[in-house]
Design an enzyme around this catalytic site. Structure first.
Site, PDB file in Angstrom:
ATOM      1  N   GLU A  96       0.146   2.470  14.082  1.00 36.74           N
ATOM      2  CA  GLU A  96       1.372   3.028  13.516  1.00 36.74           C
ATOM      3  C   GLU A  96       2.608   2.243  13.945  1.00 36.74           C
ATOM      4  O   GLU A  96       2.629   1.633  15.018  1.00 36.74           O
ATOM      5  CB  GLU A  96       1.556   4.478  13.967  1.00 36.74           C
ATOM      6  CG  GLU A  96       0.491   5.428  13.492  1.00 36.74           C
ATOM      7  CD  GLU A  96       0.673   6.824  14.081  1.00 36.74           C
ATOM      8  OE1 GLU A  96       1.831   7.201  14.363  1.00 36.74           O
ATOM      9  OE2 GLU A  96      -0.334   7.518  14.272  1.00 36.74           O
ATOM     10  N   CYS A 109       9.705   0.597  16.066  1.00 32.78           N
ATOM     11  CA  CYS A 109       8.821   0.910  17.177  1.00 32.78           C
ATOM     12  C   CYS A 109       7.425   0.420  16.807  1.00 32.78           C
ATOM     13  O   CYS A 109       6.865   0.852  15.791  1.00 32.78           O
ATOM     14  CB  CYS A 109       8.815   2.414  17.427  1.00 32.78           C
ATOM     15  SG  CYS A 109       7.718   2.924  18.772  1.00 32.78           S
ATOM     16  N   CYS A 116      -5.252   3.954  23.261  1.00 31.74           N
ATOM     17  CA  CYS A 116      -4.716   3.719  24.608  1.00 31.74           C
ATOM     18  C   CYS A 116      -5.689   4.273  25.632  1.00 31.74           C
ATOM     19  O   CYS A 116      -6.300   5.317  25.412  1.00 31.74           O
ATOM     20  CB  CYS A 116      -3.355   4.396  24.756  1.00 31.74           C
ATOM     21  SG  CYS A 116      -2.555   4.078  26.349  1.00 31.74           S
ATOM     22  N   CYS A 120      -2.463   9.524  29.572  1.00 27.71           N
ATOM     23  CA  CYS A 120      -1.339  10.441  29.812  1.00 27.71           C
ATOM     24  C   CYS A 120      -1.593  11.746  29.066  1.00 27.71           C
ATOM     25  O   CYS A 120      -1.901  11.744  27.875  1.00 27.71           O
ATOM     26  CB  CYS A 120      -0.027   9.802  29.364  1.00 27.71           C
ATOM     27  SG  CYS A 120       0.403   8.304  30.288  1.00 27.71           S
ATOM     28  N   CYS A 123       0.198  12.757  25.594  1.00 26.90           N
ATOM     29  CA  CYS A 123       0.305  11.702  24.585  1.00 26.90           C
ATOM     30  C   CYS A 123      -0.817  11.784  23.553  1.00 26.90           C
ATOM     31  O   CYS A 123      -2.001  11.823  23.907  1.00 26.90           O
ATOM     32  CB  CYS A 123       0.284  10.340  25.274  1.00 26.90           C
ATOM     33  SG  CYS A 123       0.422   8.954  24.130  1.00 26.90           S
ATOM     34  N   CYS A 336       4.616   8.315  17.600  1.00 26.25           N
ATOM     35  CA  CYS A 336       3.427   7.505  17.361  1.00 26.25           C
ATOM     36  C   CYS A 336       2.163   8.178  17.900  1.00 26.25           C
ATOM     37  O   CYS A 336       2.174   8.850  18.915  1.00 26.25           O
ATOM     38  CB  CYS A 336       3.582   6.129  18.001  1.00 26.25           C
ATOM     39  SG  CYS A 336       4.297   4.925  16.873  1.00 26.25           S
TER      40      CYS A 336
END
Length: 345
Positions: A96, A109, A116, A120, A123, A336
């Site tokens: 994205e 962005c 990922c 976290c 997120c 995102c």
């Protein structure tokens, strides 16, 4: 490399392209012509490079590839002209980007990884899982494709989309060099912000390059216990290590650091949290960017702008420079990670 085994020419820096052209028996000035076609005229096919011979274009096509992105989904806000892109990569993965309009220009962005691995808790990007790193060209193509689609000139870039930029360090640095290359689009890296959850060794590496960009550090808590609960990276690089790296980064580069603080009601939003944060940042040339946390269905975390403004007031009373991040694209869930996750479910 491309999926077909050819060399990814869009990721090559000018000196790398010169060497490659010389190995093919061509004059080095041909490399400048190719670089201009790729990064100024932004062509997608070697046959469009009309000042090169047909024979040389054929050789390039056999040895190299020009990567591309496909716009899989496009959402545009009715309130502030924010545009959210879901891109499909050549291997079928998705990433994205978010195009944001400000009074001083347009900022994009960008994502740096497919997914990922940092974990976290608040997120959406990490919930969908990590697949792979993006190449320098795949990061750069987010800029080129958004400009082509929107008709807007992008004057700033934020590496704050899907992925941890410093976990894809080499490709991200090549992207930054391509983005700022005088022979290309020549964007000043002072208009670039790189956001990291705190991979300490790479912060030192980045400081050594002295690129002039803004470092944004995802802090989100003021003590180790609280930070480790929401950010597993803190178990490896704790707050003391991170703050030392940040102070050394400022000492080396002279660039003020921005600390991101995702506010979570009942977790890190009290006056005591503000006092600990103020003590942590004492005598530090920095700025705190308070972010109302985005709601995701897998987590019971939330906050709003009212809570964020209250926490900002706490910090300002304690002498800390802080602002609440402007909310853009709220009607299209512009944060995102959410669009990719929903699309791939």
């Amino acid at each position: 490399m491309c999926d077909n085994g050819k060399i990814d020419i869009l990721s090559m820096l000018p000196d790398e392209l010169e060497n490659a052209v010389a190995e093919l028996g061509e004059k080095k000035f041909r490399a400048k012509q190719i670089f201009e076609w790729l990064h100024v005229k932004k062509v997608s096919d070697f046959d469009q490079m009309t000042n090169l011979s047909v024979q040389f274009r054929s050789v390039l096509n056999q040895k190299f590839c020009i990567k591309s992105l496909f716009i899989c989904k496009r959402l545009e806000s009715n309130s502030d002209n924010t545009v959210k892109y879901l891109y499909e990569l050549e291997d079928g993965n998705h990433i994205e980007s978010v195009l944001m309009e400000y009074s001083y220009g347009n900022t994009l962005c960008v994502s740096t990884q497919v997914g990922c691995k940092m974990g976290c808790r608040f997120c959406a990007s990490t919930i969908a899982g990590f697949k792979r790193n993006l190449s320098a060209s795949e990061i750069l193509l987010q800029v080129y494709t958004a400009e082509r689609d929107s008709g807007r000139k992008i004057s700033g870039v934020v590496l704050m989309g899907i992925g941890e930029p410093l976990d894809n360090y080499d490709n991200v640095v090549d992207f930054l060099r391509l983005l700022s290359c005088p022979e290309g689009i020549n964007m000043s890296l002072r208009h670039v912000s790189l956001s990291t959850c705190g991979i300490v060794p790479r912060i030192y590496d980045l400081a050594g390059l002295n690129l002039g960009l803004t470092l944004s550090v995802s802090l989100h808590a003021s003590d180790n216990k609280e930070r480790s609960e929401i950010m597993p990276v803190n178990d490896r690089y704790d707050i003391d290590m991170l703050m030392k790296a940040c102070r050394d980064y400022f000492k080396t580069t002279g660039r003020r650091i921005s600390f991101e603080y995702a506010l979570i009601d009942g977790h890190n939003d009290s006056m005591d949290d503000a006092r600990r944060l103020a003590k942590l940042l004492d005598n530090f040339v920095c700025h705190v960017n308070i972010i109302p946390v985005n709601k995701i269905k897998e987590r019971n975390y939330s906050s709003d702008r009212k809570s964020a403004q209250r926490f900002r007031k706490y910090l300002e009373e304690l002498g800390v420079n802080a602002t609440v991040r402007r909310t853009l694209g709220a009607d299209i869930d512009a944060a995102c990670g959410q669009l990719r996750r929903e699309y791939e479910i």
